[in-house]
Design an enzyme around this catalytic site. Structure first.
Site, PDB file in Angstrom:
ATOM      1  N   GLN A  48       0.840  -1.192   0.000  1.00 17.16           N
ATOM      2  CA  GLN A  48       0.000   0.000   0.000  1.00 17.16           C
ATOM      3  C   GLN A  48       0.879   1.248   0.000  1.00 17.16           C
ATOM      4  O   GLN A  48       1.978   1.247   0.545  1.00 17.16           O
ATOM      5  CB  GLN A  48      -0.961  -0.020   1.192  1.00 17.16           C
ATOM      6  N   SER A  64     -12.843   9.153  17.755  1.00 14.40           N
ATOM      7  CA  SER A  64     -13.949   9.635  16.921  1.00 14.40           C
ATOM      8  C   SER A  64     -14.874   8.491  16.521  1.00 14.40           C
ATOM      9  O   SER A  64     -16.108   8.620  16.550  1.00 14.40           O
ATOM     10  CB  SER A  64     -13.391  10.326  15.676  1.00 14.40           C
ATOM     11  N   GLY A  69     -19.140   6.366  15.486  1.00 16.78           N
ATOM     12  CA  GLY A  69     -19.230   5.178  14.653  1.00 16.78           C
ATOM     13  C   GLY A  69     -18.335   5.290  13.433  1.00 16.78           C
ATOM     14  O   GLY A  69     -17.770   6.347  13.137  1.00 16.78           O
ATOM     15  N   LEU A  71     -17.855   5.973   9.891  1.00 16.59           N
ATOM     16  CA  LEU A  71     -18.681   6.666   8.903  1.00 16.59           C
ATOM     17  C   LEU A  71     -18.433   6.173   7.485  1.00 16.59           C
ATOM     18  O   LEU A  71     -19.244   6.421   6.596  1.00 16.59           O
ATOM     19  CB  LEU A  71     -18.414   8.173   8.977  1.00 16.59           C
ATOM     20  N   GLU A  91      -6.580   1.605   5.841  1.00 16.67           N
ATOM     21  CA  GLU A  91      -5.803   0.954   6.898  1.00 16.67           C
ATOM     22  C   GLU A  91      -5.844   1.750   8.200  1.00 16.67           C
ATOM     23  O   GLU A  91      -5.820   1.172   9.286  1.00 16.67           O
ATOM     24  CB  GLU A  91      -4.355   0.746   6.461  1.00 16.67           C
ATOM     25  N   ARG A  93      -8.411   3.392   9.379  1.00 10.64           N
ATOM     26  CA  ARG A  93      -9.681   3.041  10.022  1.00 10.64           C
ATOM     27  C   ARG A  93      -9.608   1.638  10.627  1.00 10.64           C
ATOM     28  O   ARG A  93     -10.145   1.377  11.700  1.00 10.64           O
ATOM     29  CB  ARG A  93     -10.818   3.130   8.989  1.00 10.64           C
ATOM     30  N   GLU A 121      -7.590   6.687  -3.550  1.00 10.46           N
ATOM     31  CA  GLU A 121      -8.292   6.924  -2.283  1.00 10.46           C
ATOM     32  C   GLU A 121      -7.454   7.759  -1.335  1.00 10.46           C
ATOM     33  O   GLU A 121      -7.946   8.683  -0.695  1.00 10.46           O
ATOM     34  CB  GLU A 121      -8.632   5.575  -1.641  1.00 10.46           C
ATOM     35  N   ASN A 122      -6.173   7.469  -1.255  1.00 11.49           N
ATOM     36  CA  ASN A 122      -5.296   8.233  -0.383  1.00 11.49           C
ATOM     37  C   ASN A 122      -5.093   9.651  -0.891  1.00 11.49           C
ATOM     38  O   ASN A 122      -5.028  10.609  -0.109  1.00 11.49           O
ATOM     39  CB  ASN A 122      -3.941   7.530  -0.236  1.00 11.49           C
TER      40      ASN A 122
END
Length: 293
Positions: A48, A64, A69, A71, A91, A93, A121-122
């Site tokens: 990654q 958080s 929860g 999100l 990763e 999360r 995504e990053n």
């Protein structure tokens, strides 16, 4: 009623229970499906893009998630090992959920290219450092045979931005190692340093930047003046350097210690280094001249 009974919290419904309650919503067949996976069956992706994880930031994210929860589900792909999964994106999360010692996590199963998805995504979340981003872009180009323009379109960046990122590979290893522990230095300064031709000069400017004595503009000016040959001063003007130097020394005697502003400090630092190089060259020339006699 015993106090222990009054204080007992109701059992928290699992993700599967909460999703089952949403059966009234009609969704298209190609909409990604959320699944609940055991954390113990999920492994980080060794390839990654993100390499540095701030443990304090992970703990804050866990706090958080505990309050609000999760999100957004993480993204996973099937592992080559049956019954296991590999993280494509999310990763942080996953680490935060593991920090909370929860047994499961919400996930979306991906069938796309893992490296491309993880990088995009990053990038969208701006969670990659410049060296992590540069390494991921370079690997994507190698794996897919893409040009800078093609990889730029895939990750939403202009070709010149991709080119600037790839130039970071020219920076010395010491700068790469020290960057993560040096707050306040942006990627624009790194890109300017990468354009400097001499490694010794890159390290010198880097040390000034770490001390707050060099800005992007000053590194750019130093780079543009690098290697430029200027015509020698006429003898009359060269002689005036002595008078200028004496006036500068007199001015410095009147400056209170610790009262220099950052710009003046940078100028004096560059002057000191330039004079050192000039005097060293003069000494070498004098020694060579003596040996020829």
């Amino acid at each position: 009623m015993p106090s222990s009974a009054r204080s007992a919290k109701p059992a928290r419904p699992t993700l599967r229970d909460r999703l089952a309650a949403d059966s009234l919503f009609k969704t298209s067949v190609d909409l990604p499906k959320i699944v609940e996976l055991d954390l113990a069956t999920i492994d980080p992706d060794p390839d990654q893009p993100r390499r540095h994880f701030d443990e304090q930031a992970i703990a804050e994210l866990a706090g958080s998630i505990d309050v609000h929860g999760l999100l957004q589900p993480i993204l996973v792909r099937r592992s080559e090992t049956p019954g296991r999964w590999v993280i494509v994106a999310g990763e942080r999360r996953w680490r935060a959920t593991r920090f909370l010692e929860r047994p499961t996590i919400a996930a979306i199963v991906s069938n796309g290219d893992p490296l491309e998805i993880a990088l995009v995504e990053n990038l969208q979340r701006e969670q990659l450092g410049p060296f992590e981003e540069a390494a991921a872009v370079e690997r994507l180009m190698q794996d897919k045979g893409w040009t800078q323009d093609e990889v730029g379109r895939a990750v939403g960046k202009r070709q010149n931005t991709v080119s600037a990122l790839l130039s970071l590979s020219r920076l010395p290893e010491r700068i790469r190692e020290e960057y993560a522990a040096t707050p306040g230095i942006g990627r624009s300064l790194l890109v300017e340093l990468a354009q400097v031709q001499e490694e010794a000069e890159q390290l010198r400017l880097w040390d000034l930047a770490k001390s707050g004595l060099a800005t992007v503009r000053q590194v750019r000016l130093a780079r543009r003046s690098e290697g430029t040959q200027k015509p020698p001063l006429p003898a009359a003007k060269a002689d005036r350097l002595s008078d200028t130097g004496r006036r500068l020394l007199a001015d410095l005697d009147r400056v209170a210690p610790g009262k220099l502003d950052p710009s003046t400090r940078v100028t004096l630092q560059m002057l000191w280094e330039r004079l050192g190089r000039m005097l060293a060259a003069q000494h070498e020339e004098s020694a060579a001249s003596t040996s020829r006699r």
